[in-house]
Write a protein that holds these residues in place. Structure first.
Motif, PDB file in Angstrom:
ATOM      1  N   ASN A 152      -4.852 -29.804 -19.725  1.00  0.00           N
ATOM      2  CA  ASN A 152      -4.344 -30.620 -18.625  1.00  0.00           C
ATOM      3  C   ASN A 152      -2.949 -31.149 -18.944  1.00  0.00           C
ATOM      4  OD1 ASN A 152      -7.006 -30.273 -17.743  1.00  0.00           O
ATOM      5  ND2 ASN A 152      -7.041 -32.291 -16.794  1.00  0.00           N
ATOM      6  N   PRO A 153      -2.136 -31.391 -17.910  1.00  0.00           N
ATOM      7  CA  PRO A 153      -0.821 -31.982 -18.162  1.00  0.00           C
ATOM      8  C   PRO A 153      -0.973 -33.403 -18.686  1.00  0.00           C
ATOM      9  CG  PRO A 153      -1.313 -32.022 -15.814  1.00  0.00           C
ATOM     10  CD  PRO A 153      -2.394 -31.209 -16.468  1.00  0.00           C
ATOM     11  N   VAL A 158      -0.066 -36.595 -11.903  1.00  0.00           N
ATOM     12  CA  VAL A 158      -0.047 -35.195 -11.475  1.00  0.00           C
ATOM     13  C   VAL A 158      -1.469 -34.675 -11.303  1.00  0.00           C
ATOM     14  CG1 VAL A 158       0.580 -32.857 -12.176  1.00  0.00           C
ATOM     15  CG2 VAL A 158       2.223 -34.729 -12.452  1.00  0.00           C
ATOM     16  N   GLU A 159      -2.373 -35.031 -12.204  1.00  0.00           N
ATOM     17  CA  GLU A 159      -3.767 -34.577 -12.089  1.00  0.00           C
ATOM     18  C   GLU A 159      -4.376 -35.020 -10.758  1.00  0.00           C
ATOM     19  OE1 GLU A 159      -5.745 -36.160 -15.473  1.00  0.00           O
ATOM     20  OE2 GLU A 159      -5.138 -34.519 -16.792  1.00  0.00           O
ATOM     21  N   LEU A 297       3.248 -29.526 -15.005  1.00  0.00           N
ATOM     22  CA  LEU A 297       2.335 -28.395 -15.156  1.00  0.00           C
ATOM     23  C   LEU A 297       3.021 -27.192 -15.796  1.00  0.00           C
ATOM     24  CD1 LEU A 297       0.318 -28.648 -11.833  1.00  0.00           C
ATOM     25  CD2 LEU A 297      -0.650 -28.702 -14.135  1.00  0.00           C
ATOM     26  N   GLY A 298       4.332 -27.092 -15.635  1.00  0.00           N
ATOM     27  CA  GLY A 298       5.069 -25.998 -16.258  1.00  0.00           C
ATOM     28  C   GLY A 298       5.490 -26.283 -17.683  1.00  0.00           C
ATOM     29  N   ASP A 299       5.070 -27.434 -18.221  1.00  0.00           N
ATOM     30  CA  ASP A 299       5.393 -27.832 -19.604  1.00  0.00           C
ATOM     31  C   ASP A 299       6.879 -28.062 -19.827  1.00  0.00           C
ATOM     32  OD1 ASP A 299       2.691 -27.683 -20.280  1.00  0.00           O
ATOM     33  OD2 ASP A 299       2.843 -25.581 -20.881  1.00  0.00           O
ATOM     34  N   PHE A 300       7.616 -28.354 -18.767  1.00  0.00           N
ATOM     35  CA  PHE A 300       9.018 -28.716 -18.924  1.00  0.00           C
ATOM     36  C   PHE A 300       9.142 -30.175 -19.360  1.00  0.00           C
ATOM     37  CE2 PHE A 300       8.853 -25.425 -15.555  1.00  0.00           C
ATOM     38  CZ  PHE A 300       9.542 -24.432 -16.231  1.00  0.00           C
ATOM     39  N   PHE A 301       8.179 -30.982 -18.933  1.00  0.00           N
ATOM     40  CA  PHE A 301       8.030 -32.340 -19.440  1.00  0.00           C
ATOM     41  C   PHE A 301       6.713 -32.414 -20.197  1.00  0.00           C
ATOM     42  CE2 PHE A 301      10.410 -34.533 -15.645  1.00  0.00           C
ATOM     43  CZ  PHE A 301      11.619 -34.076 -16.137  1.00  0.00           C
TER      44      PHE A 301
END
Length: 448
Positions: A152-153, A158-159, A297-301
């Motif tokens: 999960n992020p 966001v969730e 969700l894109g793992d940029f943060f």
């Protein structure tokens, strides 16, 4: 407060009068070409056309402009002749991508890790062997039970933007492409995943953030969440493969994830024939909020510190970071001496708006100063900007940017108006006879 509410004897009334007199003086000296003042989204400076064009349609980035707008600028307004085409606020990469389609050298840079990834992926070039491998992975994806699930992020907000079973399906799709060892193919899968986030979310982008959808439903006929996500992403990936096959002569541009501001530009910016860009508008929009789901969700943060670093690196177009004073010598006097003092007297939702406006033009002045020695004589710069409105007055960004360009040693060719903007009904009434300043325009400068 409306202009009629201002005491005509007050200092505020004097500042407002001085501001509009300044605008009228600029209009007497600068060519304002009202190509269109209609309030329409079907405008060359809007992204709608991009969603019908190969490669450009790979990710819905509504802040971009149309490919035909870029092509017209590059083929009729400037002579490229082997020089570089630059977009210092490249977003999803339209300017550099069109330059590549025309066979020109293109370079774009942006502080956003999301849009940098989108632009780089849209510029991918694949061999016939790599395309066959992509199609093989597509078949594997369609038949896979998606047993491997990504975590999960690290953001509970966001969730909450997803139904639990839908978030689970998306994370299973992410688990699948995270194990692909070919960077090009993995990136294409990731871009399809990013394109699926808003359609499957319970929320949609709205203004400076997101808003809950009134009628939430999945974008496919599938009732099972895993099948629905696979179906949606599979169709997008098929489109990617088709577009790559349709553009075999594409000249891939270069993209850099970094700020265009500072003491000097990166060494890659040299021999510039044309600049075409659209800096974030001075409208207080925070792109780390608008694209929050995709960024996390894109793992940029991966932490709040990442989000704050992104905000602090961006141009001063919002109020969600605290910047030290910088580039003060590059600003616009009328902004610092008239607009900011007036704004700071008003009871606005944020006390930082006045300093934001001063900082915005100082940042753009810094960029124009650093670009000039990197440009060819006669090189053209096109800045697409949107005017804004605070405290009862219009901030005519297009006229002020033209004035700024002239102060940095450029010739001003024109301010070309592409469409009108209608603010809220309350704001519209406040503008009165100055409604003409609510518009989106391109400021065209020439390096002499």
């Amino acid at each position: 407060m409306t202009l009629s509410d201002i005491n005509p004897e007050s200092e505020s009334a004097s500042l407002v009068g001085d501001l509009y007199r300044h605008y009228r003086a600029l209009e007497r000296d600068i060519r304002v070409n009202e190509k269109s003042t209609r309030t329409t989204y079907r405008s060359p400076v809007n992204f709608i056309e991009s969603m019908q064009k190969p490669r450009h349609r790979w990710f819905p980035y509504k802040e971009g402009f149309s490919p035909s707008f870029v092509e017209e600028f590059l083929t009729t307004r400037v002579s490229i002749n082997g020089g570089l085409v630059v977009d210092p606020f490249s977003g999803s990469g339209t300017t550099a991508l069109v330059a590549g389609e025309l066979g020109f050298r293109g370079l774009g840079f942006d502080v956003s890790p999301l849009t940098d990834f989108v632009a780089r992926t849209k510029a991918v070039v694949m061999s016939a062997k790599e395309l066959r491998s992509l199609k093989s992975y597509l078949l594997d994806f369609a038949n896979s039970p998606l047993g491997s699930r990504a975590s999960n992020p690290n953001n509970t907000t966001v969730e909450r933007y997803f139904e639990p079973e839908v978030l689970d399906a998306l994370l299973r799709a992410k688990g699948f492409f995270s194990e692909i060892d070919c960077p090009k193919i993995s990136s294409l899968f990731k871009l399809a995943f990013l394109s699926a986030i808003e359609p499957f979310s319970t929320h949609r982008k709205a203004g400076n953030g997101v808003k809950r959808k009134t009628n939430y439903e999945w974008p496919t006929a599938e009732t099972d969440s895993v099948l629905a996500v696979k179906h949606f992403m599979g169709e997008i990936l098929e489109m990617f493969a088709s577009d790559i096959e349709q553009t075999p002569n594409f000249y891939p541009p270069e993209f850099l994830q970094r700020s265009c501001l500072g003491d000097s530009l990166s060494e890659e910016v040299e021999d510039v024939s044309a600049v075409l860009t659209s800096p974030p508008y001075a409208n207080c929009f925070d792109y780390s909020k608008i694209y929050m789901s995709e960024l996390w969700l894109g793992d940029f943060f991966e932490s709040k510190a990442d989000q704050q670093a992104f905000r602090e690196a961006s141009v001063r177009s919002h109020v969600h970071a605290t910047w030290a004073d910088r580039y003060c010598e590059f600003g616009v006097p009328v902004v610092d001496e008239i607009i900011r003092p007036y704004i700071e007297e008003q009871d606005l939702w944020s006390p930082r708006i006045g300093s934001m406006l001063s900082g915005y033009f100082a940042d753009l002045g810094n960029l124009l100063t650093n670009l000039k020695p990197r440009m060819r004589n006669g090189g053209k710069l096109g800045f697409v900007v949107g005017n804004s409105f605070y405290g009862g007055v219009a901030v005519a960004t297009d006229l002020l940017l033209a004035e700024l360009g002239r102060s940095r040693g450029y010739e001003v060719e024109e301010v070309r108006v592409y469409r009108g903007i209608i603010p809220s009904s309350q704001q519209f009434r406040k503008l009165g006879n100055n409604r003409k300043y609510m518009r989106e325009s391109m400021v065209v400068l020439r390096r002499s």
